[in-house]
Design a protein around this motif. Structure first.
Motif, PDB file in Angstrom:
ATOM      1  N   SER A 146      53.590  21.082  48.192  1.00 36.27           N
ATOM      2  CA  SER A 146      53.501  19.879  47.373  1.00 36.27           C
ATOM      3  C   SER A 146      53.098  20.217  45.948  1.00 36.27           C
ATOM      4  CB  SER A 146      52.484  18.910  47.980  1.00 36.27           C
ATOM      5  OG  SER A 146      51.180  19.443  47.887  1.00 36.27           O
ATOM      6  N   ALA A 147      53.261  19.227  45.050  1.00 37.78           N
ATOM      7  CA  ALA A 147      52.897  19.436  43.654  1.00 37.78           C
ATOM      8  C   ALA A 147      51.405  19.719  43.512  1.00 37.78           C
ATOM      9  CB  ALA A 147      53.292  18.215  42.827  1.00 37.78           C
ATOM     10  N   VAL A 148      50.587  18.991  44.290  1.00 38.24           N
ATOM     11  CA  VAL A 148      49.139  19.209  44.236  1.00 38.24           C
ATOM     12  C   VAL A 148      48.794  20.608  44.740  1.00 38.24           C
ATOM     13  CG1 VAL A 148      46.911  18.451  45.143  1.00 38.24           C
ATOM     14  CG2 VAL A 148      48.617  16.760  44.465  1.00 38.24           C
ATOM     15  N   ALA A 149      49.446  21.037  45.808  1.00 37.11           N
ATOM     16  CA  ALA A 149      49.184  22.376  46.341  1.00 37.11           C
ATOM     17  C   ALA A 149      49.601  23.453  45.345  1.00 37.11           C
ATOM     18  CB  ALA A 149      49.920  22.558  47.665  1.00 37.11           C
ATOM     19  N   THR A 150      50.706  23.206  44.659  1.00 36.82           N
ATOM     20  CA  THR A 150      51.151  24.163  43.641  1.00 36.82           C
ATOM     21  C   THR A 150      50.134  24.271  42.517  1.00 36.82           C
ATOM     22  OG1 THR A 150      53.467  23.654  44.130  1.00 36.82           O
ATOM     23  CG2 THR A 150      52.996  24.709  42.020  1.00 36.82           C
ATOM     24  N   PHE A 151      49.621  23.130  42.072  1.00 34.21           N
ATOM     25  CA  PHE A 151      48.618  23.135  41.012  1.00 34.21           C
ATOM     26  C   PHE A 151      47.346  23.846  41.473  1.00 34.21           C
ATOM     27  CE2 PHE A 151      44.994  20.978  38.886  1.00 34.21           C
ATOM     28  CZ  PHE A 151      45.240  21.447  37.587  1.00 34.21           C
ATOM     29  N   GLU A 152      46.934  23.602  42.719  1.00 37.33           N
ATOM     30  CA  GLU A 152      45.746  24.270  43.245  1.00 37.33           C
ATOM     31  C   GLU A 152      45.965  25.780  43.331  1.00 37.33           C
ATOM     32  OE1 GLU A 152      45.194  22.284  46.924  1.00 37.33           O
ATOM     33  OE2 GLU A 152      44.071  20.595  46.062  1.00 37.33           O
ATOM     34  N   LEU A 153      47.191  26.190  43.682  1.00 39.31           N
ATOM     35  CA  LEU A 153      47.500  27.611  43.743  1.00 39.31           C
ATOM     36  C   LEU A 153      47.401  28.235  42.349  1.00 39.31           C
ATOM     37  CD1 LEU A 153      48.474  30.147  45.210  1.00 39.31           C
ATOM     38  CD2 LEU A 153      50.835  29.351  44.851  1.00 39.31           C
ATOM     39  N   ILE A 154      47.905  27.527  41.324  1.00 42.65           N
ATOM     40  CA  ILE A 154      47.824  28.041  39.956  1.00 42.65           C
ATOM     41  C   ILE A 154      46.370  28.210  39.527  1.00 42.65           C
ATOM     42  CG2 ILE A 154      48.321  27.507  37.534  1.00 42.65           C
ATOM     43  CD1 ILE A 154      50.880  26.121  38.510  1.00 42.65           C
ATOM     44  N   LEU A 155      45.540  27.217  39.845  1.00 38.23           N
ATOM     45  CA  LEU A 155      44.113  27.322  39.515  1.00 38.23           C
ATOM     46  C   LEU A 155      43.481  28.509  40.244  1.00 38.23           C
ATOM     47  CD1 LEU A 155      42.917  23.591  39.547  1.00 38.23           C
ATOM     48  CD2 LEU A 155      43.428  25.030  37.566  1.00 38.23           C
ATOM     49  N   THR A 156      43.880  28.708  41.493  1.00 36.62           N
ATOM     50  CA  THR A 156      43.354  29.843  42.254  1.00 36.62           C
ATOM     51  C   THR A 156      43.764  31.165  41.618  1.00 36.62           C
ATOM     52  OG1 THR A 156      43.472  28.551  44.303  1.00 36.62           O
ATOM     53  CG2 THR A 156      43.296  30.944  44.524  1.00 36.62           C
ATOM     54  N   LEU A 157      45.009  31.243  41.170  1.00 36.95           N
ATOM     55  CA  LEU A 157      45.489  32.472  40.526  1.00 36.95           C
ATOM     56  C   LEU A 157      44.731  32.744  39.229  1.00 36.95           C
ATOM     57  CD1 LEU A 157      49.358  32.218  41.052  1.00 36.95           C
ATOM     58  CD2 LEU A 157      47.690  33.532  42.362  1.00 36.95           C
ATOM     59  N   ILE A 158      44.465  31.698  38.456  1.00 26.13           N
ATOM     60  CA  ILE A 158      43.715  31.885  37.208  1.00 26.13           C
ATOM     61  C   ILE A 158      42.299  32.371  37.512  1.00 26.13           C
ATOM     62  CG2 ILE A 158      42.757  30.700  35.197  1.00 26.13           C
ATOM     63  CD1 ILE A 158      45.219  28.918  35.196  1.00 26.13           C
ATOM     64  N   ALA A 159      41.680  31.804  38.561  1.00 26.27           N
ATOM     65  CA  ALA A 159      40.354  32.281  38.965  1.00 26.27           C
ATOM     66  C   ALA A 159      40.414  33.746  39.388  1.00 26.27           C
ATOM     67  CB  ALA A 159      39.811  31.415  40.102  1.00 26.27           C
ATOM     68  N   LEU A 160      41.489  34.136  40.090  1.00 23.71           N
ATOM     69  CA  LEU A 160      41.664  35.542  40.474  1.00 23.71           C
ATOM     70  C   LEU A 160      41.819  36.429  39.252  1.00 23.71           C
ATOM     71  CD1 LEU A 160      44.076  35.250  43.539  1.00 23.71           C
ATOM     72  CD2 LEU A 160      41.665  35.890  43.565  1.00 23.71           C
ATOM     73  N   VAL A 161      42.502  35.919  38.239  1.00 22.46           N
ATOM     74  CA  VAL A 161      42.653  36.679  36.997  1.00 22.46           C
ATOM     75  C   VAL A 161      41.284  37.008  36.408  1.00 22.46           C
ATOM     76  CG1 VAL A 161      43.381  36.477  34.580  1.00 22.46           C
ATOM     77  CG2 VAL A 161      44.956  35.840  36.418  1.00 22.46           C
ATOM     78  N   VAL A 162      40.396  36.011  36.371  1.00 19.63           N
ATOM     79  CA  VAL A 162      39.056  36.228  35.825  1.00 19.63           C
ATOM     80  C   VAL A 162      38.325  37.308  36.617  1.00 19.63           C
ATOM     81  CG1 VAL A 162      36.815  35.162  35.382  1.00 19.63           C
ATOM     82  CG2 VAL A 162      38.915  33.880  34.937  1.00 19.63           C
ATOM     83  N   VAL A 163      38.362  37.213  37.948  1.00 21.84           N
ATOM     84  CA  VAL A 163      37.650  38.174  38.800  1.00 21.84           C
ATOM     85  C   VAL A 163      38.235  39.577  38.642  1.00 21.84           C
ATOM     86  CG1 VAL A 163      37.098  38.795  41.180  1.00 21.84           C
ATOM     87  CG2 VAL A 163      36.982  36.402  40.450  1.00 21.84           C
ATOM     88  N   LEU A 164      39.565  39.681  38.698  1.00 21.98           N
ATOM     89  CA  LEU A 164      40.195  40.995  38.615  1.00 21.98           C
ATOM     90  C   LEU A 164      40.042  41.611  37.231  1.00 21.98           C
ATOM     91  CD1 LEU A 164      43.436  40.267  40.672  1.00 21.98           C
ATOM     92  CD2 LEU A 164      41.479  41.672  41.366  1.00 21.98           C
ATOM     93  N   ARG A 165      40.064  40.789  36.197  1.00 26.66           N
ATOM     94  CA  ARG A 165      39.805  41.291  34.839  1.00 26.66           C
ATOM     95  C   ARG A 165      38.386  41.850  34.743  1.00 26.66           C
ATOM     96  NH1 ARG A 165      41.294  43.117  29.708  1.00 26.66           N
ATOM     97  NH2 ARG A 165      39.911  42.257  28.123  1.00 26.66           N
ATOM     98  N   TRP A 166      37.428  41.134  35.335  1.00 31.77           N
ATOM     99  CA  TRP A 166      36.045  41.601  35.327  1.00 31.77           C
ATOM    100  C   TRP A 166      35.918  42.925  36.079  1.00 31.77           C
ATOM    101  CZ3 TRP A 166      32.508  42.149  39.433  1.00 31.77           C
ATOM    102  CH2 TRP A 166      31.185  42.405  39.050  1.00 31.77           C
ATOM    103  N   LEU A 167      36.586  43.021  37.240  1.00 32.85           N
ATOM    104  CA  LEU A 167      36.544  44.266  38.003  1.00 32.85           C
ATOM    105  C   LEU A 167      37.188  45.413  37.229  1.00 32.85           C
ATOM    106  CD1 LEU A 167      37.448  43.051  41.616  1.00 32.85           C
ATOM    107  CD2 LEU A 167      35.259  43.990  40.833  1.00 32.85           C
ATOM    108  N   ALA A 168      38.298  45.132  36.546  1.00 30.11           N
ATOM    109  CA  ALA A 168      38.965  46.169  35.762  1.00 30.11           C
ATOM    110  C   ALA A 168      38.053  46.701  34.661  1.00 30.11           C
ATOM    111  CB  ALA A 168      40.257  45.617  35.160  1.00 30.11           C
ATOM    112  N   LEU A 169      37.331  45.805  34.005  1.00 27.15           N
ATOM    113  CA  LEU A 169      36.410  46.242  32.961  1.00 27.15           C
ATOM    114  C   LEU A 169      35.265  47.066  33.551  1.00 27.15           C
ATOM    115  CD1 LEU A 169      36.226  42.967  30.819  1.00 27.15           C
ATOM    116  CD2 LEU A 169      37.452  45.081  30.271  1.00 27.15           C
ATOM    117  N   ARG A 170      34.757  46.643  34.708  1.00 25.75           N
ATOM    118  CA  ARG A 170      33.659  47.383  35.331  1.00 25.75           C
ATOM    119  C   ARG A 170      34.114  48.764  35.802  1.00 25.75           C
ATOM    120  NH1 ARG A 170      29.085  44.681  37.128  1.00 25.75           N
ATOM    121  NH2 ARG A 170      28.429  46.824  37.659  1.00 25.75           N
ATOM    122  N   LEU A 171      35.334  48.842  36.353  1.00 23.32           N
ATOM    123  CA  LEU A 171      35.836  50.105  36.897  1.00 23.32           C
ATOM    124  C   LEU A 171      36.593  50.932  35.865  1.00 23.32           C
ATOM    125  CD1 LEU A 171      37.167  48.773  40.326  1.00 23.32           C
ATOM    126  CD2 LEU A 171      34.988  49.931  39.864  1.00 23.32           C
TER     127      LEU A 171
END
Length: 529
Positions: free
Chosen positions: A2-27
């Motif tokens: 659904s459109a709502v599920a797609t939007f939630e997935l995009i938000l989840t991906l952006i949150a993953l970007v933040v976490v993975l970017r932080w890990l990349a900087l740490r490592l």
């Protein structure tokens, strides 16, 4: 989904970007590597939906702004000066890699038609603008190498897309006309140049009419998609169209944009481009799950495709080295016979250039666009992913290490004027303007403080130009004290606001002034370091 599920997935991906970017900087890993590997691993977690990418949407959504970003910030003087070398990589190396991969695949899979083998070669041949920018922003390279890599990443997608189009047609129809292919390539390239120039010129006129800063930023952002879609609509190269428009924007923005638009627009643009780049690599990793499920899982890949996949990866990497070292040897011969403009890279720079051939979004999108009737389509998809992961993860992660070990020397002739001398020239021009306006018509000095302030600034700048290291040693305590004073001023401003003594508008205006002053000092220190 659904459109709502797609939007939630995009938000989840952006949150993953933040976490993975932080890990990349740490490592201390390249961000692209962390995002690609992280996305690939997370895609197999239970409960996460499978991601199916529309290849046409991927190209039109991600490619134009990322190409525009590269073109907008390209050092145009170096781009023009090194255009022959850039074209050698963007056209020659891509064509050579296409044929090298095609021959390798046909040798390993003799039943596959030649045209299909070359189609696979065209898919994996062009290094990617997104991958190059994501990796190169974390390494220090000589100016010539940087110009070659940035210029190549802007133009080679057009070559790869044209080769792919003709290879697919030849595979499905059984007919191929080399003369028509070459002719169409030049028509597509020249047409893209014309369309991009028209879009860029139209942007110049439009921006001059717009008065609102927000509208200027929005209009300038839309130009990337407008140039790409306009090029594709008239059946010319949307890539060349976007790059041409981006070069025009980057060249004229200094005269057209007010300082406030440039500051706000650059901040917005960098944030948007970072998110787009990050989402590209996350989605590449996520889409791996769907490809593996389609071909029967990891077991099917290792049992039936491992040899040709490894062959393609090795062919892609070796072909680039062969082309670069072969072309550099030819340049060396030309140098020896008296062609003064021919300057070979040398072993160190050629080695770094050969290793910096990361693939990414274009390879993925083109592979996913393969027709269902294409022979060995599953093999091509797996090969595309293998090349992306091998180049981004292996080459991207080790590029910084290679540069530190090889230590390529910057052989570019120095500019006629360095930073200190340029600042002194600017200070003299500003002092001349203040001096001319500091006196009334009767000769009375009406701006003594401004004149004296400008004179002191000129004296300090000229002293820095004469001996930058000694001047910087004296200036650092001065700048440190200024930064402390700004911090104290900001703390007092916040105290006053928290006490309810000023309105929010006053807080924002004064804080902006302090931020601009602080940014100027930080930039000055970073340039002088």
């Amino acid at each position: 989904m659904s459109a709502v599920a797609t939007f939630e997935l995009i938000l989840t991906l952006i949150a993953l970007v933040v976490v993975l970017r932080w890990l990349a900087l740490r490592l201390r890993l390249p961000t692209a590597t962390a995002l690609l590997v992280g996305g690939g691993l997370l895609a197999f977690l239970p409960g996460l939906p499978a991601v199916e990418l529309d290849p046409e949407l991927v190209l039109v959504l991600f490619l134009p702004p990322l190409l525009m970003d590269g073109a907008y910030f390209t050092a145009f003087g170096r781009f023009r000066r090194h255009l022959p070398g850039i074209l050698s990589l963007a056209v020659g190396a891509v064509v050579f890699t296409t044929f090298a991969v095609g021959i390798t695949v046909h040798w390993l899979v003799p039943t596959l038609p030649w045209a299909a083998c070359f189609a696979l070669g065209a898919i994996v041949s062009p290094p990617d603008a997104v991958s190059a920018r994501a990796i190169l922003q974390n390494v220090a390279l000589p100016r010539r190498l940087l110009a070659l890599l940035e210029g190549e990443s802007l133009l080679n997608d057009a070559t790869g897309l044209v080769l792919f189009r003709f290879a697919v047609v030849a595979t499905l129809s059984g007919m191929f006309d080399a003369g028509a292919a070459i002719q169409d390539f030049f028509i597509l390239s020249l047409g893209g140049l014309v369309v991009g120039s028209a879009v860029g010129i139209a942007w110049i006129f439009a921006v001059r009419k717009l008065k609102d800063q927000t509208l200027i930023i929005v209009a300038s952002t839309l130009i990337s998609w407008l140039a790409y879609i306009a090029g594709e609509a008239v059946h010319v190269s949307g890539v060349i169209s976007t790059v041409t428009a981006g070069l025009i924007l980057g060249w004229f923005q200094h005269q057209i944009f007010p300082a406030s638009v440039r500051l706000r627009g650059t901040a917005f643009w960098h944030t948007m481009v970072f998110l787009l780049e990050a989402l590209v690599f996350i989605l590449i990793g996520f889409s791996l799950r769907g490809v593996l499920e389609r071909v029967g899982g990891v077991g099917a890949v290792t049992s039936t495709m491992l040899t040709p996949v490894l062959g393609v990866v090795v062919a892609v990497i070796l072909a680039r080295f062969i082309w670069i070292f072969g072309a550099d040897a030819l340049v060396g011969v030309l140098r020896k016979v008296g062609v003064r403009r021919a300057r070979p890279l040398g072993f160190k720079q050629a080695t770094v250039l050969g290793w910096a051939g990361m693939r990414g979004v274009v390879t993925l999108a083109v592979a996913l666009s393969l027709p269902a009737s294409m022979p060995a389509r599953d093999l091509m998809l797996v090969c595309a992913f293998a090349v992306i992961f091998a180049t981004v993860v292996a080459q991207g992660t080790s590029l910084g290490f290679l540069i530190r070990k090889v230590r390529p020397v910057d052989t570019e002739p120095p500019a006629k004027m360095d930073l200190g001398a340029c600042e002194a020239r600017i200070a003299r021009a500003r002092y001349a303007a203040v001096e001319a306006g500091a006196y009334a018509n009767d000769g009375t000095l009406v701006h003594p403080q401004l004149l004296e302030q400008t004179r002191r600034r000129l004296a300090g700048t000229e002293s820095y130009a004469e001996d930058s290291e000694r001047a910087l040693e004296k200036m650092r305590p001065h700048f440190d004290l200024l930064l402390r004073s700004i911090s104290a001023g900001r703390a007092e401003l916040l105290r006053i606001h928290r006490a309810g003594m000023i309105e929010d508008e006053v807080l924002h205006n004064l804080e902006r002034d302090l931020d601009v002053e602080e940014l100027g000092i930080i930039l000055q220190l970073s340039e002088d370091a």
